[in-house]
Design an enzyme around this catalytic site. Structure first.
Site, PDB file in Angstrom:
ATOM      1  N   HIS A 160       0.834  -1.210   0.000  1.00  0.00           N
ATOM      2  CA  HIS A 160       0.000   0.000   0.000  1.00  0.00           C
ATOM      3  C   HIS A 160       0.865   1.256   0.000  1.00  0.00           C
ATOM      4  CE1 HIS A 160      -3.562   2.474   0.679  1.00  0.00           C
ATOM      5  NE2 HIS A 160      -2.847   3.130   1.581  1.00  0.00           N
ATOM      6  N   TYR A 161       1.925   1.225   0.791  1.00  0.00           N
ATOM      7  CA  TYR A 161       2.863   2.357   0.842  1.00  0.00           C
ATOM      8  C   TYR A 161       3.476   2.606  -0.529  1.00  0.00           C
ATOM      9  CZ  TYR A 161       7.304   4.734   1.958  1.00  0.00           C
ATOM     10  OH  TYR A 161       8.371   5.582   1.982  1.00  0.00           O
ATOM     11  N   LEU A 162       3.900   1.548  -1.206  1.00  0.00           N
ATOM     12  CA  LEU A 162       4.513   1.696  -2.524  1.00  0.00           C
ATOM     13  C   LEU A 162       3.491   2.163  -3.568  1.00  0.00           C
ATOM     14  CD1 LEU A 162       6.843  -1.443  -2.584  1.00  0.00           C
ATOM     15  CD2 LEU A 162       7.499   0.947  -2.219  1.00  0.00           C
TER      16      LEU A 162
ATOM     17  N   LYS B 191       3.234   5.855  -3.088  1.00  0.00           N
ATOM     18  CA  LYS B 191       4.410   6.495  -3.680  1.00  0.00           C
ATOM     19  C   LYS B 191       4.308   6.512  -5.201  1.00  0.00           C
ATOM     20  CE  LYS B 191       6.999   7.770  -0.206  1.00  0.00           C
ATOM     21  NZ  LYS B 191       7.218   9.221   0.016  1.00  0.00           N
TER      22      LYS B 191
END
Length: 215
Positions: A129-131, A134
């Site tokens: 999810h973080y990637l 980004k």
């Protein structure tokens, strides 16, 4: 703010990497740092250093933070550990909001601190999810019309930098010091370096200045 140097807004100035970015900007003969922080109590540490500050929250209106600013470094982020809602709010929507107001203000260059494998979030496991956040922010910047550099470091560590890296469009997963990342982010502020470029970086054997000539 300084008029003889380019004023550089640092979003995420209160973070570990952000503070190092501020330090390198202070040392530069070309740039004047402007630390963007969320809380008034965070301003004092920068005022002691004679560093300009501006209050700004990535989850609120940001139009005022780019007044008098020439270039922007986005080094804010949740680190992927604060839950998906915060990650979306800060790493994705906050970044997109700052990109939008930068575009309206005629900012000369926008430098984005992204993450290795942001082009392949599905490989990130718990960080998927973080990637994704980004990746979405990076794509928004690429489509904004702003001059940009997108820097995607490997796993960050707190050792002293070596000023030597491996940099390419894709690199194997590895580590890199926050120190060298901060130095690189300041280095690519130059209009002639990594212009409209996206690259990954880990520790390596090539001087940062030489490695970035490829972009």
């Amino acid at each position: 703010m300084n008029t003889s140097k380019e004023n550089i807004l640092v979003a995420g100035a209160n973070g570990t990497t952000g503070k190092q970015i501020i330090s390198y900007l202070k040392e530069s003969q070309y740039y004047n740092p402007v630390a963007m922080v969320r809380k008034e109590e965070q301003q004092e540490q920068f005022k002691i250093q004679n560093v300009d500050t501006v209050l700004g929250d990535l989850e609120k209106d940001l139009s005022h933070v780019v007044e008098g600013i020439d270039k922007v470094i986005f080094a804010a982020g949740s680190g992927g550990s604060t839950g998906p809602e915060k990650t979306t709010a800060v790493d994705q929507e906050g970044a997109k909001s700052l990109i939008d107001v930068s575009k309206k203000a005629g900012i000369k260059k926008f430098v984005m601190l992204s993450s290795i494998n942001a082009d392949k979030p599905e490989t990130g496991g718990d960080l998927e999810h973080y990637l994704e956040a980004k990746q979405n922010a990076d794509n928004h910047l690429k489509n904004s019309g702003l001059l940009y550099s997108i820097v995607r470091p490997g796993t960050l560590k707190n050792d002293k930098g070596t000023r030597k890296i491996t940099a390419a469009e894709k690199v194997d997963m590895g580590k890199i010091t926050r120190d060298d990342v901060a130095y690189t982010l300041v280095h690519v502020l130059n209009d002639d370096i990594a212009q409209n470029a996206v690259f990954e970086m880990i520790e390596g054997d090539e001087r940062i200045e030489d490695a970035l000539k490829a972009f």
